[in-house]
Design a protein around this motif. Structure first.
Motif, short mmCIF file in Angstrom:
data_model
loop_
_atom_site.label_atom_id
_atom_site.label_comp_id
_atom_site.label_asym_id
_atom_site.label_seq_id
_atom_site.Cartn_x
_atom_site.Cartn_y
_atom_site.Cartn_z
N GLY A 1 -14.28 1.09 -1.69
CA GLY A 1 -13.35 2.07 -1.72
C GLY A 1 -13.67 3.33 -0.88
O GLY A 1 -12.90 4.31 -0.42
N GLU B 1 -4.09 4.38 -10.70
CA GLU B 1 -4.97 3.56 -9.82
C GLU B 1 -4.89 2.05 -10.45
O GLU B 1 -5.14 1.88 -11.48
CB GLU B 1 -6.23 3.87 -9.86
CG GLU B 1 -7.17 3.37 -8.89
CD GLU B 1 -6.78 3.14 -7.32
OE1 GLU B 1 -6.37 2.04 -7.09
OE2 GLU B 1 -7.04 4.05 -6.64
N MET C 1 0.70 -1.41 -0.13
CA MET C 1 0.01 -0.08 0.06
C MET C 1 0.95 1.34 -0.03
O MET C 1 0.53 2.30 -0.51
CB MET C 1 -1.04 0.06 1.22
CG MET C 1 -2.11 -1.14 1.03
SD MET C 1 -3.25 -0.83 2.18
CE MET C 1 -4.06 0.50 1.55
N THR D 1 -6.84 3.93 -1.22
CA THR D 1 -6.20 3.55 -2.64
C THR D 1 -5.26 4.71 -3.07
O THR D 1 -5.43 5.93 -2.57
CB THR D 1 -6.85 2.83 -3.59
OG1 THR D 1 -7.97 3.80 -4.28
CG2 THR D 1 -7.58 1.61 -3.01
N PHE E 1 -6.48 -0.73 -8.84
CA PHE E 1 -7.80 -1.20 -8.59
C PHE E 1 -8.92 -0.65 -9.56
O PHE E 1 -8.85 0.36 -9.85
CB PHE E 1 -8.16 -1.16 -7.21
CG PHE E 1 -7.20 -1.67 -6.19
CD1 PHE E 1 -7.34 -3.06 -5.98
CD2 PHE E 1 -6.24 -0.60 -5.57
CE1 PHE E 1 -6.41 -3.44 -5.05
CE2 PHE E 1 -5.44 -1.31 -4.44
CZ PHE E 1 -5.63 -2.59 -4.44
N ASN F 1 0.10 3.38 -3.37
CA ASN F 1 -0.55 4.60 -3.04
C ASN F 1 0.10 6.04 -3.77
O ASN F 1 -0.42 7.13 -3.60
CB ASN F 1 -1.03 4.84 -1.49
CG ASN F 1 -1.99 4.00 -1.28
OD1 ASN F 1 -2.68 3.35 -2.00
ND2 ASN F 1 -2.25 3.95 0.18
N HIS G 1 -12.29 1.23 -5.86
CA HIS G 1 -11.94 2.54 -5.50
C HIS G 1 -12.87 3.56 -5.32
O HIS G 1 -13.00 4.51 -4.61
CB HIS G 1 -10.47 2.98 -5.79
CG HIS G 1 -10.67 3.45 -7.43
ND1 HIS G 1 -11.17 4.69 -7.47
CD2 HIS G 1 -10.49 3.16 -8.60
CE1 HIS G 1 -11.14 4.87 -8.99
NE2 HIS G 1 -10.74 3.74 -9.68
#
Length: 266
Positions: A199, A187, A178, A204, A189, A182, A194
């Motif tokens: 999310g 992104e 993470m 995220t 995901f 991050n 998210h």
């Protein structure tokens, strides 16, 4: 071998492990970035070198308490880390992981928010925000003062909350993944994650991107709980991706915020 030398060697070993873990994770996601979004880090070579230097220095700081705790666990039984999976009920395994993540998230939120006060920001946290915009190499790019605040969390928790060694490894893996993803500038995901119900509670890259763009919001690490409770959750950010028709909104925000400073109180 003297106790002092044994502890020093343990700290050195943990420093190497943490440094290698950082390099492998960041290199892996930097490569994924190069494949997924070619050119995203164009012109940031100097910044990335600086991020790596600060991160390896942070690895050395993280390695000291980790090495002391590892030696104490193996040789003195100091901690509540256990190796026998039957020592506690099986349902406690996932619960212990959540306890650690929640406690770490709470510590991170409040220390992170404190570091955005003018003096701590100027002295320490500005190092991390010098990455404009951040890359996959920025996860541990901290001033030593900030690195110390992060290095003591997990080593402190093992004295307070029982955890299986495998569950602890999972916590450290989540923390590493993470921390890198991050900051990597896109992104990984799907929007259903998210931008959906999940999310709404998990952090995220989209959520943390807005922190780097606006500074005075989105202070959490894993969960949006404290941001929501304290009114500092400002939603998701956007990205400056090559070829994206929305190009310019997210990345420009990061760069402009960096020029403004961002040392005001949360």
């Amino acid at each position: 071998m003297s106790v002092t030398l044994a502890i020093a060697l343990s700290a050195l070993a943990m420093t190497i492990i943490i440094g290698v873990r950082y390099l492998l994770a960041s290199a892996g996601f930097a490569l994924a970035t190069r494949i997924k979004h070619p050119g995203l880090y164009a012109g940031q070579d100097r910044q990335m070198r600086r991020e790596i230097i600060w991160s390896l220095a942070s690895a050395a700081i993280y390695g000291v308490p980790a090495g002391i705790v590892a030696w104490g666990w193996q040789n003195r039984g100091w901690t509540l880390i256990y190796a026998d999976v039957n020592a506690y009920p099986l349902w406690y395994l996932p619960l212990s992981v959540f306890f650690y993540l929640f406690a770490h998230d709470a510590w991170f939120y409040w220390t992170h928010r404190w570091m955005h006060r003018p003096r701590p920001f100027r002295i320490a946290h500005a190092v991390h925000h010098a990455s404009r915009p951040p890359t996959a190499w920025a996860a541990m790019s901290f001033h030593p003062i900030e690195a110390i605040t992060g290095a003591v969390v997990i080593p402190s928790l093992v004295f307070a909350i029982p955890i299986h060694i495998g569950a602890l490894a999972l916590v450290l893996t989540i923390m590493t993944v993470m921390g890198v993803t991050n900051h990597m500038g896109w992104e990984m995901f799907p929007r259903s994650v998210h931008g959906g119900r999940l999310g709404g509670w998990l952090i995220t890259a989209s959520h943390h991107q807005r922190h780097h763009a606006e500074y005075r919001c989105n202070y959490g690490l894993y969960f949006r709980f404290w941001d929501r409770l304290c009114g500092t959750d400002k939603g998701l950010g956007t990205f400056d991706l090559p070829g994206d028709p929305k190009d310019g909104r997210g990345g420009a925000g990061v760069r402009d915020a960096g020029r403004r400073g961002g040392t005001g109180r949360a």
